[in-house]
Design a protein around this motif. Structure first.
Motif, PDB file in Angstrom:
ATOM      1  N   ALA A  30     -45.844   5.226  33.755  1.00 21.65           N
ATOM      2  CA  ALA A  30     -45.955   6.080  32.569  1.00 21.65           C
ATOM      3  C   ALA A  30     -44.625   6.196  31.842  1.00 21.65           C
ATOM      4  CB  ALA A  30     -46.464   7.464  32.961  1.00 21.65           C
ATOM      5  N   ALA A  31     -43.521   6.126  32.593  1.00 16.52           N
ATOM      6  CA  ALA A  31     -42.190   6.246  31.987  1.00 16.52           C
ATOM      7  C   ALA A  31     -41.856   5.058  31.095  1.00 16.52           C
ATOM      8  CB  ALA A  31     -41.138   6.394  33.085  1.00 16.52           C
ATOM      9  N   LYS A  32     -42.606   3.970  31.191  1.00 17.59           N
ATOM     10  CA  LYS A  32     -42.369   2.806  30.334  1.00 17.59           C
ATOM     11  C   LYS A  32     -42.840   3.050  28.896  1.00 17.59           C
ATOM     12  CE  LYS A  32     -43.061  -0.326  34.273  1.00 17.59           C
ATOM     13  NZ  LYS A  32     -43.930  -1.386  34.835  1.00 17.59           N
ATOM     14  N   LEU A  33     -43.751   4.025  28.729  1.00 17.67           N
ATOM     15  CA  LEU A  33     -44.273   4.314  27.396  1.00 17.67           C
ATOM     16  C   LEU A  33     -43.163   4.870  26.522  1.00 17.67           C
ATOM     17  CD1 LEU A  33     -47.609   5.953  28.548  1.00 17.67           C
ATOM     18  CD2 LEU A  33     -47.394   3.760  27.362  1.00 17.67           C
ATOM     19  N   GLY A  34     -43.053   4.334  25.321  1.00 16.22           N
ATOM     20  CA  GLY A  34     -41.971   4.722  24.428  1.00 16.22           C
ATOM     21  C   GLY A  34     -40.697   3.948  24.671  1.00 16.22           C
ATOM     22  N   LYS A  35     -40.748   3.015  25.641  1.00 18.07           N
ATOM     23  CA  LYS A  35     -39.589   2.174  25.964  1.00 18.07           C
ATOM     24  C   LYS A  35     -40.004   0.702  25.924  1.00 18.07           C
ATOM     25  CE  LYS A  35     -37.607   5.943  28.673  1.00 18.07           C
ATOM     26  NZ  LYS A  35     -37.276   6.461  30.031  1.00 18.07           N
ATOM     27  N   SER A  36     -40.249   0.112  27.100  1.00 20.16           N
ATOM     28  CA  SER A  36     -40.707  -1.282  27.097  1.00 20.16           C
ATOM     29  C   SER A  36     -42.134  -1.390  26.570  1.00 20.16           C
ATOM     30  CB  SER A  36     -40.615  -1.881  28.500  1.00 20.16           C
ATOM     31  OG  SER A  36     -41.414  -1.159  29.417  1.00 20.16           O
ATOM     32  N   LEU A  37     -42.886  -0.306  26.697  1.00 23.43           N
ATOM     33  CA  LEU A  37     -44.199  -0.194  26.081  1.00 23.43           C
ATOM     34  C   LEU A  37     -44.115   0.789  24.919  1.00 23.43           C
ATOM     35  CD1 LEU A  37     -46.520   0.117  29.239  1.00 23.43           C
ATOM     36  CD2 LEU A  37     -45.943  -1.958  27.957  1.00 23.43           C
ATOM     37  N   THR A  38     -44.881   0.548  23.880  1.00 27.70           N
ATOM     38  CA  THR A  38     -44.938   1.505  22.776  1.00 27.70           C
ATOM     39  C   THR A  38     -45.668   2.757  23.253  1.00 27.70           C
ATOM     40  OG1 THR A  38     -47.097   0.903  21.854  1.00 27.70           O
ATOM     41  CG2 THR A  38     -45.198  -0.493  21.249  1.00 27.70           C
ATOM     42  N   PRO A  39     -45.644   3.850  22.492  1.00 29.41           N
ATOM     43  CA  PRO A  39     -46.402   5.043  22.895  1.00 29.41           C
ATOM     44  C   PRO A  39     -47.883   4.772  23.105  1.00 29.41           C
ATOM     45  CG  PRO A  39     -44.858   5.610  21.163  1.00 29.41           C
ATOM     46  CD  PRO A  39     -44.825   4.116  21.291  1.00 29.41           C
ATOM     47  N   MET A  40     -48.432   3.728  22.443  1.00 26.24           N
ATOM     48  CA  MET A  40     -49.843   3.388  22.592  1.00 26.24           C
ATOM     49  C   MET A  40     -50.097   2.429  23.752  1.00 26.24           C
ATOM     50  SD  MET A  40     -51.441   5.088  20.236  1.00 26.24           S
ATOM     51  CE  MET A  40     -52.994   4.310  19.811  1.00 26.24           C
ATOM     52  N   GLY A  41     -49.046   2.013  24.446  1.00 19.87           N
ATOM     53  CA  GLY A  41     -49.198   1.131  25.585  1.00 19.87           C
ATOM     54  C   GLY A  41     -49.055  -0.339  25.277  1.00 19.87           C
ATOM     55  N   ALA A  42     -48.727  -0.700  24.045  1.00 16.39           N
ATOM     56  CA  ALA A  42     -48.532  -2.104  23.672  1.00 16.39           C
ATOM     57  C   ALA A  42     -47.178  -2.598  24.160  1.00 16.39           C
ATOM     58  CB  ALA A  42     -48.618  -2.258  22.156  1.00 16.39           C
ATOM     59  N   GLU A  43     -47.040  -3.907  24.268  1.00 16.74           N
ATOM     60  CA  GLU A  43     -45.741  -4.482  24.596  1.00 16.74           C
ATOM     61  C   GLU A  43     -44.835  -4.330  23.389  1.00 16.74           C
ATOM     62  OE1 GLU A  43     -46.129  -8.432  26.479  1.00 16.74           O
ATOM     63  OE2 GLU A  43     -48.261  -7.936  26.623  1.00 16.74           O
ATOM     64  N   ALA A  44     -43.734  -3.630  23.553  1.00 14.44           N
ATOM     65  CA  ALA A  44     -42.863  -3.328  22.417  1.00 14.44           C
ATOM     66  C   ALA A  44     -42.105  -4.568  21.942  1.00 14.44           C
ATOM     67  CB  ALA A  44     -41.884  -2.224  22.794  1.00 14.44           C
ATOM     68  N   ALA A  45     -41.791  -5.465  22.845  1.00 14.82           N
ATOM     69  CA  ALA A  45     -40.957  -6.618  22.512  1.00 14.82           C
ATOM     70  C   ALA A  45     -41.735  -7.670  21.735  1.00 14.82           C
ATOM     71  CB  ALA A  45     -40.403  -7.239  23.792  1.00 14.82           C
ATOM     72  N   ALA A  46     -40.986  -8.539  21.086  1.00 11.21           N
ATOM     73  CA  ALA A  46     -41.573  -9.706  20.438  1.00 11.21           C
ATOM     74  C   ALA A  46     -42.106 -10.661  21.499  1.00 11.21           C
ATOM     75  CB  ALA A  46     -40.521 -10.405  19.583  1.00 11.21           C
ATOM     76  N   ASN A  47     -42.978 -11.570  21.092  1.00 16.80           N
ATOM     77  CA  ASN A  47     -43.417 -12.597  22.050  1.00 16.80           C
ATOM     78  C   ASN A  47     -42.333 -13.664  22.190  1.00 16.80           C
ATOM     79  OD1 ASN A  47     -43.689 -13.972  19.622  1.00 16.80           O
ATOM     80  ND2 ASN A  47     -45.760 -14.714  20.029  1.00 16.80           N
ATOM     81  N   ALA A  48     -42.501 -14.505  23.181  1.00 15.36           N
ATOM     82  CA  ALA A  48     -41.462 -15.490  23.493  1.00 15.36           C
ATOM     83  C   ALA A  48     -41.196 -16.440  22.343  1.00 15.36           C
ATOM     84  CB  ALA A  48     -41.868 -16.283  24.740  1.00 15.36           C
ATOM     85  N   ALA A  49     -42.238 -16.781  21.585  1.00  9.82           N
ATOM     86  CA  ALA A  49     -42.083 -17.727  20.475  1.00  9.82           C
ATOM     87  C   ALA A  49     -41.509 -17.086  19.223  1.00  9.82           C
ATOM     88  CB  ALA A  49     -43.435 -18.362  20.151  1.00  9.82           C
ATOM     89  N   GLY A  50     -41.446 -15.762  19.210  1.00  7.01           N
ATOM     90  CA  GLY A  50     -40.949 -15.065  18.026  1.00  7.01           C
ATOM     91  C   GLY A  50     -41.964 -14.997  16.899  1.00  7.01           C
ATOM     92  N   THR A  51     -43.198 -15.392  17.164  1.00  7.92           N
ATOM     93  CA  THR A  51     -44.238 -15.363  16.127  1.00  7.92           C
ATOM     94  C   THR A  51     -44.905 -13.995  16.008  1.00  7.92           C
ATOM     95  OG1 THR A  51     -45.709 -16.322  17.786  1.00  7.92           O
ATOM     96  CG2 THR A  51     -44.744 -17.824  16.164  1.00  7.92           C
ATOM     97  N   ILE A  52     -44.702 -13.150  17.027  1.00 12.04           N
ATOM     98  CA  ILE A  52     -45.090 -11.747  16.962  1.00 12.04           C
ATOM     99  C   ILE A  52     -43.813 -10.938  17.100  1.00 12.04           C
ATOM    100  CG2 ILE A  52     -46.384  -9.882  18.068  1.00 12.04           C
ATOM    101  CD1 ILE A  52     -48.347 -11.975  19.096  1.00 12.04           C
TER     102      ILE A  52
END
Length: 453
Positions: A30-52
Motif C-alpha cells: 500500500a505504501a507504493k501508492l503515490g510513489k512507484s504506483l500512482t494513487p489509482m494503482g497504475a505504474e507511475a513510470a514510463a514503459n521501457a520503450a518510452g512510448t508510454i
C-alpha cells in the motif's frame, strides 16, 4: 495470440491464479501508492520503450476558452498522428490490438486507427485519490464477492488481486457527484441509416459523492438516476428511474418506468443483465451501459494481467462541438478520421459465464485503463464461443472537475454489420450541468410528477 504481460501483473497472476482470496494488501504494498504506483494503482513510470510516458499528475487545469458546463477545448489539438493502423498493416501491430479490433480491421476496409502520442491525462479530485489510497488496506469484498465493504469513496482495490476486484474498481470509480447531461444515441444500419434518440439524464451519486456529508449518503447505494427520452416523438416522454445498489444480491437494483401513453408508473424488474437496453434496437444489453454495470454474480472473473494496447483516449475532437453528429456516424462504424487512439497499459479481465446461469455473452474480455479504471474496449463472445460484439469507450478528461469520463460509447455487432453509438453530445449546447438533488427527488412519486407535467 500471444499477449505480453508486465512484470507487475505477471506476479499478481501467478500469486493469485485460480484462487478467491480477498484479503487486504500489505502495508508495504500500500505504501507504493503515490510513489512507484500512482494513487489509482497504475505504474507511475514510463514503459521501457518510452512510448508510454510517466504519469505526472494528469490534466488538472482548464484549457483556455472552456466555459463551465460547455464543450471541452482539446488540450492536445497540436498533436499529429504518429501512424495509422488499417487492414494492410494490422499484423504488424497485432500484439497491441484486441481480437475485436483486429476483427474490425478485417471486416471494414474503411475502418482505421489513427495513433497519437500517449498523453496520460487521467486524474480525479484529490479527495477521491486519497480515499483510493486508503482503501488499499481497508476495503474488502463481502462474502461471495457480490459487493464491497470498508469504504465510502474512491476505487476500492487500487492493487487488485483478481478479476472480481478489478471489475469492482470499474463499477465504483468516480463518475461525478450530482449533475445533469443530455446526449443522443443512434442505432446505425448496415447502409448508414439511423434515427437519433435523445436523452436527458440526471445522476445523484451516493457512493463517493464529494459534495454530500457521509450522513446524507444512502447505505449500499451507488447512484440514483433518471433517464428521459425527448426525441423522436414516438418515444418522447418515456422515463426510467433506477436505484443502483452496490451489493445487488443483498439489495437488488430497483427500476421504474413511466409510459406517457398509459400515464402510469410501473416497476421494471427487467432493467438488468442481458435484457435489451433502452431504444437500442437490440444492439446492447442493460449491463453493457458504461461498458459494464450491475451485478457480477453470473460470471467468473479472471485477472489475466496487464498489456500495452492501442485504445481510444483523449477523444476531444470526436466528442466536441467542432464536429457534428452527422459527421461522426458512418456505415459500419463511426468516422475514424475524428477518433484518437493512444498506447496505454490496460488491465485485462476475462469474464466467463458460470454454469447454471444465463447471459447472451458466454465470455467477455474487458481492457481496463490503468490510470482511470475505465473499460476502454470490450470483446464479447456468443454461446458458440465466437466473437460477436466489440465495444469501445471514447473518453476525455473533464479537466475542471477533474475526472476521466466516457463520451461516445460504441457497440459494434460484427455479425449483423450494425452498431450503436451512445453519448453523442456534438450538437448539444452543454456537456453537463451541476445540480442540487436529494434522494427524495428520485422516487416513484417524483417520477409520476415529472411524467404528468
Amino acid at each position: 495470440m500471444k499477449r505480453t504481460l508486465s512484470m507487475l501483473s505477471t506476479a499478481l497472476v501467478l500469486a493469485f491464479a485460480g484462487t478467491a482470496v480477498h484479503a487486504q494488501v500489505s502495508a508495504a504494498d500500500a505504501a507504493k501508492l503515490g510513489k512507484s504506483l500512482t494513487p489509482m494503482g497504475a505504474e507511475a513510470a514510463a514503459n521501457a520503450a518510452g512510448t508510454i510516458p510517466a504519469w505526472t499528475g494528469g490534466l488538472t487545469k482548464p484549457v483556455a476558452g472552456h466555459v463551465p458546463g460547455g464543450h471541452y477545448p482539446d488540450p492536445f489539438a497540436a498533436d499529429k498522428p504518429l501512424f495509422t493502423i488499417d487492414a494492410s498493416n494490422a499484423d504488424k501491430y497485432k500484439a497491441q490490438l484486441t481480437p475485436g479490433q483486429i476483427a474490425m480491421l478485417k471486416k471494414y476496409p474503411t475502418w482505421k486507427m489513427n495513433v497519437y502520442p500517449t498523453q496520460r491525462s487521467a486524474t480525479f479530485p484529490k479527495a477521491n485519490l486519497d480515499d483510493t489510497m486508503a482503501n488499499a488496506t481497508r476495503a474488502k469484498l463481502v462474502s461471495g464477492g457480490a459487493g464491497v465493504t470498508g469504504t465510502t469513496g474512491g476505487v476500492p482495490f487500487p492493487i487488485p488481486k483478481d478479476g472480481l476486484e478489478a471489475i469492482w474498481n470499474t463499477v465504483m470509480r468516480y463518475k461525478g457527484d450530482t449533475y445533469a447531461m443530455n446526449w443522443s444515441q443512434a442505432a446505425v444500419t448496415r447502409d448508414g441509416a439511423y434515427t437519433p434518440v435523445r436523452f436527458e439524464y440526471e445522476y445523484d451519486f451516493s457512493y463517493g459523492n464529494l459534495t454530500k456529508p457521509e450522513k446524507d449518503r444512502e447505505p449500499n447505494k451507488l447512484v440514483n438516476f433518471l433517464q428521459t427520452v425527448t426525441a423522436p416523438a414516438r418515444l418522447a416522454g418515456q422515463i426510467l428511474l433506477v436505484h443502483e445498489t452496490v451489493d445487488q444480491l443483498k439489495e437488488p437494483r430497483t427500476a421504474w418506468t413511466y409510459n406517457p401513453g398509459q400515464r402510469r408508473v410501473r416497476l421494471a424488474p427487467n432493467v438488468a443483465y442481458d435484457n435489451p437496453g433502452t431504444a437500442a434496437d437490440g444492439l446492447r444489453t442493460n449491463d453493457d451501459f458504461g461498458m459494464f454495470n450491475g451485478a457480477t454474480d453470473r460470471y467468473n472473473w479472471k485477472l489475466v494481467g496487464k498489456q500495452e494496447l492501442f485504445v481510444p483516449y483523449n477523444s476531444y475532437k470526436l466528442s466536441g462541438n467542432q464536429v457534428k453528429m452527422a459527421d461522426v456516424l458512418r456505415p459500419g462504424h463511426i468516422n475514424p478520421d475524428h477518433a484518437r487512439y493512444e498506447l496505454h497499459r490496460v488491465w485485462v479481465v476475462e469474464a466467463t459465464l458460470k454454469e447454471g446461469t444465463s447471459h447472451i455473452y458466454k465470455k467477455r474480455t474487458f481492457y481496463i485503463d490503468e490510470d482511470s479504471w475505465m473499460i476502454m474496449v470490450s470483446d464479447k463472445y456468443d454461446a458458440r464461443g465466437e466473437l460477436w460484439r466489440v465495444s469501445e469507450q471514447h473518453a476525455i478528461n473533464f479537466y475542471d472537475v477533474p475526472m476521466f469520463y466516457g463520451t461516445i460509447e460504441v457497440h459494434h455487432d460484427l455479425q449483423s454489420g450494425r452498431y450503436l453509438a451512445m453519448g453523442l453530445r456534438n450538437d448539444e449546447p452543454k456537456v453537463w450541468e451541476k445540480t442540487k438533488r436529494s434522494a427524495a427527488d428520485f422516487t416513484p412519486a417524483g417520477l409520476r410528477g415529472i411524467g404528468t407535467r
